[in-house]
Design an enzyme around this catalytic site. Structure first.
Site, short mmCIF file in Angstrom:
data_model
loop_
_atom_site.label_atom_id
_atom_site.label_comp_id
_atom_site.label_asym_id
_atom_site.label_seq_id
_atom_site.Cartn_x
_atom_site.Cartn_y
_atom_site.Cartn_z
N TYR A 86 0.99 -1.26 -0.21
CA TYR A 86 -0.24 0.06 0.26
C TYR A 86 1.15 0.94 0.10
O TYR A 86 0.43 2.41 0.25
CB TYR A 86 -0.39 0.09 1.02
CG TYR A 86 -2.40 1.13 1.23
CD1 TYR A 86 -3.25 0.11 0.04
CD2 TYR A 86 -2.81 2.34 1.70
CE1 TYR A 86 -4.01 0.84 0.28
CE2 TYR A 86 -3.49 2.44 2.19
CZ TYR A 86 -4.13 2.26 1.02
OH TYR A 86 -5.71 3.16 1.56
N LYS A 121 -3.02 8.87 0.63
CA LYS A 121 -3.07 9.60 1.61
C LYS A 121 -3.29 9.82 2.56
O LYS A 121 -3.82 10.75 4.02
CB LYS A 121 -4.20 8.06 2.05
CG LYS A 121 -5.19 7.26 0.89
CD LYS A 121 -6.21 7.62 0.34
CE LYS A 121 -7.33 7.08 0.01
NZ LYS A 121 -8.15 7.54 -0.72
N1 LIG Z 1 -12.70 0.07 0.76
C1 LIG Z 1 -12.46 0.09 2.14
O1 LIG Z 1 -12.11 -0.64 2.78
C2 LIG Z 1 -11.60 1.85 2.08
C3 LIG Z 1 -11.10 1.47 3.60
C4 LIG Z 1 -10.54 3.19 3.68
C5 LIG Z 1 -10.43 3.53 2.80
N2 LIG Z 1 -11.53 3.93 1.32
C6 LIG Z 1 -11.35 5.17 0.57
O2 LIG Z 1 -12.63 5.34 0.28
C7 LIG Z 1 -12.55 5.72 -0.79
C8 LIG Z 1 -13.95 4.35 -1.35
O3 LIG Z 1 -13.30 3.65 -1.82
P1 LIG Z 1 -14.73 2.34 -2.54
O4 LIG Z 1 -13.94 1.28 -1.52
O5 LIG Z 1 -15.44 2.71 -2.42
O6 LIG Z 1 -13.61 2.13 -3.70
P2 LIG Z 1 -14.16 1.70 -5.32
O7 LIG Z 1 -15.02 0.68 -4.84
O8 LIG Z 1 -12.71 0.92 -5.88
O9 LIG Z 1 -14.09 2.75 -6.09
C9 LIG Z 1 -12.87 4.28 -6.82
C10 LIG Z 1 -14.31 5.11 -7.20
O10 LIG Z 1 -13.22 5.63 -7.41
C11 LIG Z 1 -13.57 6.49 -8.90
N3 LIG Z 1 -12.54 6.36 -9.75
C12 LIG Z 1 -11.42 5.83 -9.75
N4 LIG Z 1 -10.04 5.85 -10.29
C13 LIG Z 1 -10.82 7.25 -10.53
C14 LIG Z 1 -9.81 8.58 -11.35
N5 LIG Z 1 -8.96 8.13 -12.21
N6 LIG Z 1 -11.21 9.75 -11.60
C15 LIG Z 1 -11.86 9.27 -10.47
N7 LIG Z 1 -13.08 8.60 -10.63
C16 LIG Z 1 -12.12 7.17 -10.22
C17 LIG Z 1 -14.25 5.00 -9.65
O11 LIG Z 1 -14.94 5.11 -10.71
P3 LIG Z 1 -14.89 4.35 -12.41
O12 LIG Z 1 -15.56 2.52 -11.65
O13 LIG Z 1 -16.07 4.97 -12.67
O14 LIG Z 1 -13.72 4.05 -12.58
C18 LIG Z 1 -15.02 4.58 -8.55
O15 LIG Z 1 -16.14 5.07 -8.27
C19 LIG Z 1 -11.61 5.84 -1.48
O16 LIG Z 1 -11.13 6.78 -1.26
C20 LIG Z 1 -10.77 4.65 -0.26
O17 LIG Z 1 -9.08 5.25 -1.23
C21 LIG Z 1 -11.74 2.87 1.29
#
Ligand SMILES: NC(=O)c1ccc[n+]([C@@H]2O[C@H](COP(=O)([O-])OP(=O)(O)OC[C@H]3O[C@@H](n4cnc5c(N)ncnc54)[C@H](OP(=O)(O)O)[C@@H]3O)[C@@H](O)[C@H]2O)c1
Length: 264
Positions: free
Chosen positions: A151, A158
């Protein structure tokens, strides 16, 4: 709570962002749904917002490209004339061990996750100025301060987000713009499939629950509720903070703490 407000949620076609976008619509806001690669799920998010009786503006933009960011804000200005809320949620990253990282992966990850917060905010501020102020919430991750497998560059991006959040909170305060970050614990989204250890261990979610005092994993709605609170008048005096939403999972010292069964 947000009737008449306009909220931009980046990366809101799917995952946590989609739930945040729908939650703002539930609370009365019109929503800008930003996506990058998946128009299908972004369309579904936009449709679900329209079904709630709110406007949904769908904008494809790669948050890693300054020109895309500028185009997105031009479209927002044209459609709504201003902006009240900016949720910096979109994220991407090259998950690799330290010794396998390359400059290309660093640039990709830092530009999409961290550079975008600074330069999208530069475009958001004049639109918030027109509304007399606004709120910005950036989504961070435990990897900002702790070491997660493969990571390193996402963790660094982050950490940058959390630092930028503090600078924005101070420098934008005179403009009546409130800036904070939310750091979620493990949420079951497609993002987790990018982790080798998640793919290799079918019991990982169970193990995560076993070290979570709240007794279950965090879900996207938990995050959406806290994000919305940080954009509400009740949070006016919270500035530049990173709010951890992990059910207490990060509180226990490894090997020493014991989780009691939770009533939930
Ligand atoms: N899931 C976890 O356990 C977790 C934990 C801590 C923090 N987070 C944070 O929470 C946030 C959301 O995570 P998630 O788990 O929902 O992630 P996810 O399911 O992988 O979704 C990522 C989102 O970001 C968009 N994206 C990716 N690259 C992009 C770009 N270049 N420009 C614009 N949009 C882009 C994707 O859109 P497209 O599909 O259209 O490309 C998708 O809607 C992130 O910041 C992540 O780091 C997640």
């Amino acid at each position: 709570m947000f009737k008449g407000k306009v909220a931009l949620v980046t990366g809101s076609g799917r995952g946590i962002g989609a739930t945040i976008a729908r939650h703002f619509a539930t609370l009365g806001a019109d929503v800008v749904v930003n996506y990058f690669r998946n128009p299908g799920s972004a369309n579904e998010t936009a449709e679900s917002i329209r079904k709630l009786g709110r406007k949904a503006l769908l904008v494809k933009a790669n948050m890693g490209e300054i020109e895309d960011i500028e185009r997105m804000f031009a479209v927002i200005e044209q459609e709504f004339g201003g902006l009240d809320i900016y949720i910096h949620n979109a994220a991407s990253g090259y998950n690799r061990p330290v010794m396998q990282q390359r400059a290309k992966g660093w640039d990709w990850t830092m530009n999409i996750n961290a550079r975008s917060l600074l330069f999208a905010t530069q475009r958001a501020v004049p639109l918030m100025d027109k509304r007399g102020g606004g709120a910005i919430v950036a989504i961070s991750s435990p990897g900002a301060g702790r070491v997660l497998p493969d990571y390193v560059v996402v963790g660094a991006s982050k950490a940058a987000i959390e630092s930028i959040t503090r600078y924005l909170a101070v420098e934008l305060a005179p403009k009546n713009i409130v800036v904070n970050a939310v750091s979620p614990g493990m949420v079951l989204t497609e993002a987790l499939q990018h982790f080798e250890m998640v793919r290799a261990d079918v019991n990982l979610a169970e193990k995560a629950v076993s070290i979570t005092p709240a007794g279950r994993l965090v879900n996207p709605q938990d995050i959406a509720e806290v994000v919305a609170f940080l954009c509400s008048p009740a949070a006016h005096m919270i500035r530049g903070q990173v709010i951890t939403v992990d059910g207490g999972a990060s509180l226990l010292a490894p090997g020493l703490g014991k989780v009691q069964p939770s009533p939930e």
